[in-house]
Design a protein around this motif. Sequence first.
Motif, PDB file in Angstrom:
ATOM      1  N   TYR A   1       0.865  -1.183   0.000  1.00  0.00           N
ATOM      2  CA  TYR A   1       0.000   0.000   0.000  1.00  0.00           C
ATOM      3  C   TYR A   1       0.901   1.232   0.000  1.00  0.00           C
ATOM      4  CZ  TYR A   1       1.270  -0.471   4.894  1.00  0.00           C
ATOM      5  OH  TYR A   1       1.989  -0.620   6.045  1.00  0.00           O
TER       6      TYR A   1
ATOM      7  N   SER B   1       2.617   0.466  -9.776  1.00  0.00           N
ATOM      8  CA  SER B   1       2.787   1.091  -8.467  1.00  0.00           C
ATOM      9  C   SER B   1       3.960   0.429  -7.749  1.00  0.00           C
ATOM     10  CB  SER B   1       1.518   0.902  -7.625  1.00  0.00           C
ATOM     11  OG  SER B   1       1.822   1.094  -6.258  1.00  0.00           O
TER      12      SER B   1
ATOM     13  N   TYR C   1       4.359   0.374  -4.753  1.00  0.00           N
ATOM     14  CA  TYR C   1       3.896  -0.181  -3.481  1.00  0.00           C
ATOM     15  C   TYR C   1       3.070  -1.463  -3.660  1.00  0.00           C
ATOM     16  CZ  TYR C   1       5.221   4.491  -1.984  1.00  0.00           C
ATOM     17  OH  TYR C   1       5.921   5.622  -1.751  1.00  0.00           O
ATOM     18  N   THR C   2       2.177  -1.433  -4.642  1.00  0.00           N
ATOM     19  CA  THR C   2       1.231  -2.558  -4.734  1.00  0.00           C
ATOM     20  C   THR C   2       1.494  -3.460  -5.932  1.00  0.00           C
ATOM     21  OG1 THR C   2      -0.312  -1.241  -6.047  1.00  0.00           O
ATOM     22  CG2 THR C   2      -0.619  -1.215  -3.651  1.00  0.00           C
ATOM     23  N   GLU C   3       2.426  -3.090  -6.774  1.00  0.00           N
ATOM     24  CA  GLU C   3       2.651  -3.892  -7.982  1.00  0.00           C
ATOM     25  C   GLU C   3       4.131  -4.239  -8.163  1.00  0.00           C
ATOM     26  OE1 GLU C   3       0.549  -0.930 -10.365  1.00  0.00           O
ATOM     27  OE2 GLU C   3      -0.848  -2.488 -11.026  1.00  0.00           O
TER      28      GLU C   3
END
Lengths: 420, 420, 420
Positions: free
Chosen positions: A228, A397, A399-401
């Motif tokens: 996140y 991202s 953070y998320t990918e």
Amino acid sequence: MLDHGTPRTEDIATLIASRRPGHSLPAALYTSAAVWHADCDTIFGRHWIAVGVTCDVPEAGDVMAIDIGPVSIVILRDDDDKLRAFHNVCAHRGARLVPPGRSVVGKLVCPYHQWTYDLDGALARAPHMGIDFDRSLHHLKPVALRDIGGLLYACLSDDPPADIEELAAVVEPRLAAYDLRNAKVAFEQDLIEEGNWKLTMENNRECYHCASNHPQLSLSFHAADFGYDPEGLTETEKAETNALLDAYASYEQYWRDEDMPFEAVEHTVGWPTNFRTQRLIIAGLGESQTPDTRAAVQIPLGQARKPWMGDVHLWGINSWNHVMSDHAVVFTAFPLGPDRTLVRTKWLVHAEAEEGEDYDLETLTAVWKTTNAEDAHLVGLAHRGICSPGYRPGPYSRYTERALDEFASWYVSRMQANGY
Amino acid sequence: MLDHGTPRTEDIATLIASRRPGHSLPAALYTSAAVWHADCDTIFGRHWIAVGVTCDVPEAGDVMAIDIGPVSIVILRDDDDKLRAFHNVCAHRGARLVPPGRSVVGKLVCPYHQWTYDLDGALARAPHMGIDFDRSLHHLKPVALRDIGGLLYACLSDDPPADIEELAAVVEPRLAAYDLRNAKVAFEQDLIEEGNWKLTMENNRECYHCASNHPQLSLSFHAADFGYDPEGLTETEKAETNALLDAYASYEQYWRDEDMPFEAVEHTVGWPTNFRTQRLIIAGLGESQTPDTRAAVQIPLGQARKPWMGDVHLWGINSWNHVMSDHAVVFTAFPLGPDRTLVRTKWLVHAEAEEGEDYDLETLTAVWKTTNAEDAHLVGLAHRGICSPGYRPGPYSRYTERALDEFASWYVSRMQANGY
Amino acid sequence: MLDHGTPRTEDIATLIASRRPGHSLPAALYTSAAVWHADCDTIFGRHWIAVGVTCDVPEAGDVMAIDIGPVSIVILRDDDDKLRAFHNVCAHRGARLVPPGRSVVGKLVCPYHQWTYDLDGALARAPHMGIDFDRSLHHLKPVALRDIGGLLYACLSDDPPADIEELAAVVEPRLAAYDLRNAKVAFEQDLIEEGNWKLTMENNRECYHCASNHPQLSLSFHAADFGYDPEGLTETEKAETNALLDAYASYEQYWRDEDMPFEAVEHTVGWPTNFRTQRLIIAGLGESQTPDTRAAVQIPLGQARKPWMGDVHLWGINSWNHVMSDHAVVFTAFPLGPDRTLVRTKWLVHAEAEEGEDYDLETLTAVWKTTNAEDAHLVGLAHRGICSPGYRPGPYSRYTERALDEFASWYVSRMQANGY
């Protein structure tokens, strides 16, 4: 090759080299038929591919045929209880030996002209071939097969990557308590996603899409486990995230005390055999990925009799798995075409658990049946969009990918290592 | 490119150069997959293509997604009532933003990860991308769009042909009286013809086939409007043709007096934007293309309150239109594959006309539903025949197929102008 | 060509040259789309191909359209009772003239624009083409056609192989007694096999697979007629084989006395026109290939009024036939794609035999309907297996698969003779 003109290898190599780090792949790597064939040859043809579970063939003489792209293989348990795999092709005129799915045999008899093979692949009988015919030259072509904690991996190459040992070393102890080898398949679902297999795998490697698309899964799943943006959280989300971090602190202490391995192990870019594993907390009541987050099966798997065991999560090249105290869900993905991918899901329970008595099948399967359908829809949307000239590789991202970026990097490096 | 080998461009160029004037095209220009892709790139990718009508998106927030070959675009009306078009592809992971057909939105929200775009294409929100993420670099890719008299044309190229102004200059005043921008779509039909898009267009550009194949259309349509062999007429046909010529003399006087433009304007070979328009007499009672040739709708379109307005006929690259006093029929053709073409037909009526009260839907749509089905059959026969090695390009009639010869010449010149 | 890149011819030639004698073909010769197109061009485009029977078009004006790969042809009987064949393509805009299957016409009228052809292919009428249009330049393109003993062979090439005369010389006298030209088609079945046409033909050229796969056919068929390993027989099989040899000695004496040609004639490797014929003994009661091995039809074919006439067996490039005293079964195979082949079966009986009175249709057709279904299954298994990279060309039995080895050698030599 014949159907695709000559310059394919170079064109694919150029395309692969053009991939921009931090971004999704160039369109043709998802959509081209030539790339799809190259993926089948290279990724599915020279790496360890998840093909099923040991308990698919529980007894001597049990046989299962599955397709890995254009290749059909037979997985069987021989009379000495040894697991073996062969190409599902008769050495005589090439007929498929064994029909799709599971069957039980004494020997493998080709339906065409009754060439008959022992379960070790040796040609035992070949009528009308003459007295001087050397049967030993016509055995079935073997396929490398590994049983790791009850999960089966096959490699079609004659020179399988040696780093399967690292997968075994990490995963075998983590799965030991669940004794998946002696579990049973309570339910199996085949679902076709209308997208490239890499989109299926990307979709599975992030939970960025979960909150909006998987309301049911989200009851038992912490999307934050998959990353996140710390600066983008609302106050409520911040509070939830902090609570989850606190929970991990407690859980990890417990897991350490109970001798349950939990640390994330990542074995991705730089290796042929791509995997990641980690023990995750189950949300809600914490027991299982079910609609009410309670265990769906009365009899736990193997020796998994402790509470709060969480979810042993394992990703591979073409697979993902959730192993919980009461059941495991094993997913494998097989390429059917540039824009079609088979997702096969198996729900495993204790071999003695009886449907209707120890578990309700609908409760057991509800979350992932629903989630699979939602994911199939998303993969279809992604594939159709990428087919349009309006598509440009977009930014992942951080953070998320991150796992997608690594999967894409792994894919690029594996193709390059194999001549592209 | 990857899936089609290298020498494609040269091969297509050779084929195009081999076209014999006065004759239908060499077979592969109708049947080859490589040519079909080249057509999508060149004809549908770099020209102004008819995509729908202004009243497809009558209100702010109305959105319509359509496919132009492999490209999906979104047409919408923004909050300032401005019409816009974008590629229907999220800038993040490429998912289709908007489902096929019409919908209503506040903003464009990608269903995959909730990237959110304003109706001008700006990226308004992209969760989890981090504080330093520059959203301005990730707006939707715009598509050129023109509203001409209520008909919408899009061009996928970044450098759209400038001669769309000539279409606008000719057509805008001719359609003004009908106020199609404020009409409504009473019915829409999608029909797939089993043939190449160029056969669909050829079929539409001649009425040589009408007498034998379109008994219903022939009640309101003068096939002779599309040419005839003056020396091949029977005495009866001669008398009919002379009567039609007399009728045109009277009508044209009336149209001139009433200030209704009627002259044929042809803008074909030599121009990127191919169109032809002319005001035609409706046969029978002369009011409308209906089974009894009377107006099907009680409320006329716009200010079209005069009798004998005839049929404003307009052909384009992928479209044909009949605009009559009571309703308009708008046809667009989109390539689905070398041998499959979508024909989308829209029947437009005054926005306040109520079905069942002001018009009967079956009466309104009967003639062209029937005619479309007949044409689909003929296009299928032509395509299947052309697939056979027995096909040789055949001669066009100089009387009834001149427009086809010009369409073929236009096609050849446009492909050559674009590198083939 | 356009859709397959340039080096196709060389690649196919390399593949063909790599075929190992005594073994099945390299996989791509069965599975590649490029090879399939080459087969259509070369084997089906330049050889005499079985297309039907004379009694498909018994009366003047009878017309039958059939597809040979991508080519549609019309076979008809003209007003002088002459059989003719043409490409089923209008010389104007290429539309299919005649729908699939049988019809009756006065002239051939194109449904598109009413170009009208006499039954000799001359263009009789072409409306709107102008007074100076030379119709003689636009006749239908003829296709070479031969009626041999009531079996029809067509050749799409302008230079048909001359050795069709040898087929005629051998087969005409053997079929004379059955008068197939004046028979009637009692039943026709189209069945699609999911495999390459060469697998269909291979399957038909051996009876190695019969004992295990065709229990019903085996009642009237001696598998040993198609070869056996003399050293691999059980004592029972030896006794049966000796009994069959004895039976042939008696039968052949009888056939010689009755002037019924019976000797095997093989015309395979080294010739364009591949065929083999032989009179075979029918097993069981010896009359016909029916469930009880008795004649199914009360009225014998032609002058076939003698007992023990056996089965005149005839193989061709794309056909096989069994001609018995009461009925004949005529099989033709047409390529639909690399992995799809149409098998068309016709059951012929005396023209005056009445269904329900002189024969029961189910009894007449039972054996080959069942056998065709069994063969389709086997061809599908072989094709699917050969698609797998696990396939290697396997050894043919020198005893039971000699005819396959010869068919493969014939195929290789014909492709090489035609530029591959």
